[in-house]
Every structure is written in C-alpha cells, then in structure tokens.
Scaffold this motif. Sequence first.
Motif, short mmCIF file in Angstrom:
data_model
loop_
_atom_site.label_atom_id
_atom_site.label_comp_id
_atom_site.label_asym_id
_atom_site.label_seq_id
_atom_site.Cartn_x
_atom_site.Cartn_y
_atom_site.Cartn_z
N THR A 132 2.55 9.10 3.09
CA THR A 132 1.17 8.62 2.94
C THR A 132 0.44 9.53 1.94
O THR A 132 0.81 10.70 1.78
N ALA A 133 -0.56 8.97 1.28
CA ALA A 133 -1.36 9.76 0.33
C ALA A 133 -2.71 9.08 0.13
O ALA A 133 -2.90 7.92 0.49
N ASP A 134 -3.61 9.84 -0.48
CA ASP A 134 -4.95 9.32 -0.80
C ASP A 134 -4.89 8.20 -1.81
O ASP A 134 -4.14 8.27 -2.77
N ASP A 135 -5.73 7.22 -1.60
CA ASP A 135 -5.88 6.12 -2.55
C ASP A 135 -7.08 6.44 -3.44
O ASP A 135 -8.22 6.33 -3.00
N TYR A 136 -6.80 6.89 -4.65
CA TYR A 136 -7.90 7.26 -5.57
C TYR A 136 -8.00 6.27 -6.72
O TYR A 136 -8.52 6.59 -7.78
N ARG A 137 -7.50 5.04 -6.50
CA ARG A 137 -7.55 4.04 -7.56
C ARG A 137 -8.98 3.53 -7.75
O ARG A 137 -9.87 3.82 -6.96
N TRP A 138 -9.16 2.68 -8.76
CA TRP A 138 -10.49 2.10 -8.98
C TRP A 138 -10.81 1.07 -7.90
O TRP A 138 -10.00 0.85 -6.99
N LEU A 139 -11.98 0.45 -7.99
CA LEU A 139 -12.42 -0.45 -6.91
C LEU A 139 -12.21 -1.93 -7.26
O LEU A 139 -12.87 -2.80 -6.70
N LYS A 140 -11.27 -2.20 -8.17
CA LYS A 140 -10.90 -3.58 -8.47
C LYS A 140 -9.40 -3.75 -8.28
O LYS A 140 -8.68 -4.23 -9.16
N CYS A 141 -8.92 -3.32 -7.12
CA CYS A 141 -7.48 -3.36 -6.85
C CYS A 141 -6.97 -4.78 -6.65
O CYS A 141 -5.76 -5.01 -6.60
N HIS A 142 -7.90 -5.75 -6.52
CA HIS A 142 -7.48 -7.15 -6.40
C HIS A 142 -7.02 -7.72 -7.74
O HIS A 142 -6.47 -8.82 -7.78
N VAL A 143 -7.26 -6.97 -8.82
CA VAL A 143 -6.80 -7.40 -10.15
C VAL A 143 -5.42 -6.80 -10.40
O VAL A 143 -5.23 -5.60 -10.22
N LYS A 144 -4.45 -7.64 -10.78
CA LYS A 144 -3.11 -7.10 -11.07
C LYS A 144 -3.13 -6.59 -12.52
O LYS A 144 -2.64 -7.23 -13.44
N SER A 145 -3.72 -5.41 -12.66
CA SER A 145 -3.97 -4.82 -13.97
C SER A 145 -2.74 -4.09 -14.51
O SER A 145 -1.94 -3.55 -13.74
N LEU A 146 -2.62 -4.04 -15.83
CA LEU A 146 -1.55 -3.28 -16.47
C LEU A 146 -1.75 -1.79 -16.28
O LEU A 146 -0.83 -1.00 -16.45
N ASN A 147 -2.98 -1.42 -15.95
CA ASN A 147 -3.33 -0.02 -15.85
C ASN A 147 -2.86 0.53 -14.50
O ASN A 147 -3.55 0.40 -13.50
N ASN A 196 -9.35 -8.03 0.02
CA ASN A 196 -10.62 -7.80 -0.69
C ASN A 196 -10.32 -6.94 -1.92
O ASN A 196 -9.17 -6.87 -2.35
N ASN A 197 -11.35 -6.32 -2.47
CA ASN A 197 -11.16 -5.56 -3.72
C ASN A 197 -10.35 -4.27 -3.55
O ASN A 197 -10.04 -3.60 -4.52
N MET A 198 -10.01 -3.93 -2.29
CA MET A 198 -9.26 -2.69 -2.03
C MET A 198 -7.76 -2.86 -2.13
O MET A 198 -7.02 -1.87 -2.13
N ILE A 199 -7.29 -4.12 -2.14
CA ILE A 199 -5.83 -4.34 -2.25
C ILE A 199 -5.53 -5.47 -3.22
O ILE A 199 -6.40 -6.29 -3.54
N LEU A 200 -4.28 -5.49 -3.66
CA LEU A 200 -3.77 -6.63 -4.42
C LEU A 200 -3.23 -7.60 -3.38
O LEU A 200 -2.36 -7.23 -2.58
N ASN A 201 -3.77 -8.80 -3.37
CA ASN A 201 -3.35 -9.78 -2.37
C ASN A 201 -2.00 -10.36 -2.76
O ASN A 201 -1.92 -11.30 -3.54
N GLY A 202 -0.94 -9.78 -2.23
CA GLY A 202 0.42 -10.16 -2.62
C GLY A 202 0.76 -11.60 -2.25
O GLY A 202 0.33 -12.09 -1.21
N ILE A 203 1.52 -12.23 -3.11
CA ILE A 203 2.01 -13.57 -2.80
C ILE A 203 2.99 -13.47 -1.62
O ILE A 203 2.99 -14.33 -0.74
#
Length: 282
Positions: A132-147, A196-203
């Motif tokens: 486990t580790a800290d989630d320090y990603r941005w707040l648009k994790c629902h976007v499957k971004s290249l970044n 929500n915006n905290m996760i990528l909603n996986g298929i």
Amino acid sequence: MKISYYNGQFKNDDEITVDYNDRAFYFGDGVYEVVRVYNNEFFTLDEHMDRLVRSASEIGIEGLDRARMVEIVTELNEKNNIDDGSVYIQVSRGIGKRNHAYLANKKPVVLAYMNEISRPTAQMEEGISVITADDYRWLKCHVKSLNLLANVMEKERAIRAGAHETILNREGIVTEGSSTNVFIVKDGVLRTHPANNMILNGITRLEVLKVARDRKIPYEEKAFTVGDLMNAEEVFITSTTQEVTPVTEVDGEVVGDGSKGRITHAIQEGFDEEIHKLNLVK
Ligand SMILES: *Cc1c(COP(=O)(O)O)cnc(C)c1O
C-alpha cells in the motif's frame, strides 16, 4: 511483421516514426485505452471506445471520430490476425511546437497497435502480493490520461518490494491500484470504491459488478479504509489484462487463509462466462 497505426497511416511496425512535436511526448497530453482481444474478437470494445471519447472530452479534446477509431482497431485486428492479445489506442491533442497553451486548429493524433498476450492463468489461481502507498495523483483520476508518472512510480515501488501491484490510498481511504481497481469482501459483501474522480472506472470493474448482480452476490460501491483492506476476507484486483486476480498478501500480511477466496472464484467464473459468450458468437 506487425502492422501498426500512427497519425493517419498503417505501416510496418519498424517503419513508424513518431513526430517529436507530438504533445503526447512533451506533456503526456492525451488519453488512451487498452482493449482485450480473445479468439480474434474484441471484448467490450463499445465500452472502451465510449470511455476514450469521454476521457478526451474531459480534457478538452472534442470531436473525436469514434466510428473512425473503431475502423482503425478493426483493421489492425484483421491485418495482424492476433488470437489472444490486446490493442493499445492513444489520442494526443496534436502536433505542434512545444507550448503549454493549446495550439489552434491542431488535429488529434491517433496511435494504435496490437500485442500478443495470454491470460494470466497462474496468478488468477495463486494470487499476488501487493503493497500500500499514498495516492498523490491529481484529482481527475476518472480520465484515462497518458500522464502516468505517479502510476509508474508506484508500480515500480511494488516491484522493488517484491510485490506485484501498489494499492493507493488517500488519507487512509483505498482508491485503486496503479493500473487496477480494487475489491474487498467483508462480511460476505463485495465492496469497491465508488466511480468518481478519485478512480478510473474500469470496464473490468463494471463487468465484475454485472457478474455480482447476475449471481446475486451482494455488493456496495462504497469507500473502505486500509484497515478494512488488511482485515478483509478476500481481496482482488481487476483490469483488462489482469482480469480478476486474487490478492493473497497485503504489506506482508496474509489475506484470509492465503488462497483464492470463494467469492473471488465465483466472480472469476462469471467473468469467464462473459468471455466465452463472446467466443460462441464467432
Ligand atoms: C485502465 C486502468 C484501470 C483498469 O481499467 P480496465 O478498463 O478494467 O482495464 C484501473 N485503474 C487505472 C488507474 C487504470 O489506468
């Protein structure tokens, strides 16, 4: 010889050169999808294409030609004739001299290629260990971004710890893995973070919820803590390529009795049925 696609052209893999002014390269300015191919057929292609268009729109890339993208991946699948594999498709904002500001009238650039991969049968039986580790990603994790900088750094953290995946948390609330969604079973109820915006909603996440409904396995889309994860009866992760993979160890602590749980097994069976339904159509 593998055929791939970049910026309007199908070419032999080794003849493709990418424009160094592609904004994907400078900024990770774009979105992507990975779609599974079983028995030479796409699995849940519509859902992936819808999400690609949605992700693009979320970052201001509008007017993607969805039908054209379906044509591109379909043509790739015909040209490469892969039985068991995946197609990777990415859309960048365009090509232009490096400048943070969007450049006017630039067309999105599509890159797509296929890989041969097989189902991760051993890990689906034996399970994996995670940290486990800290989630320090941005707040648009629902976007499957290249970044994916945080995602690759956190995946690497797992590898260095001799584990398979890192499960992220924001102030103690479990969000998802570096490239997977996370489910636990607590008191016989399946639980996963709400979409929500905290996760990528996986298929795959959505397929699992569908299987749970079909099989009358109770579930909640409700956040849970790292403590809940550590004390869960069962834990599994999901993604297009990892499918439904049991987690048997979290931060060195054994989950349940250390083997694949009953509900995880039922979900795997249901997911397998979905795949085979598709293959019967052929
Ligand atoms: C792609 C991805 C997933 C899994 O999504 P699937 O559609 O099931 O493959 C989960 N989390 C993140 C961060 C992802 O990028």
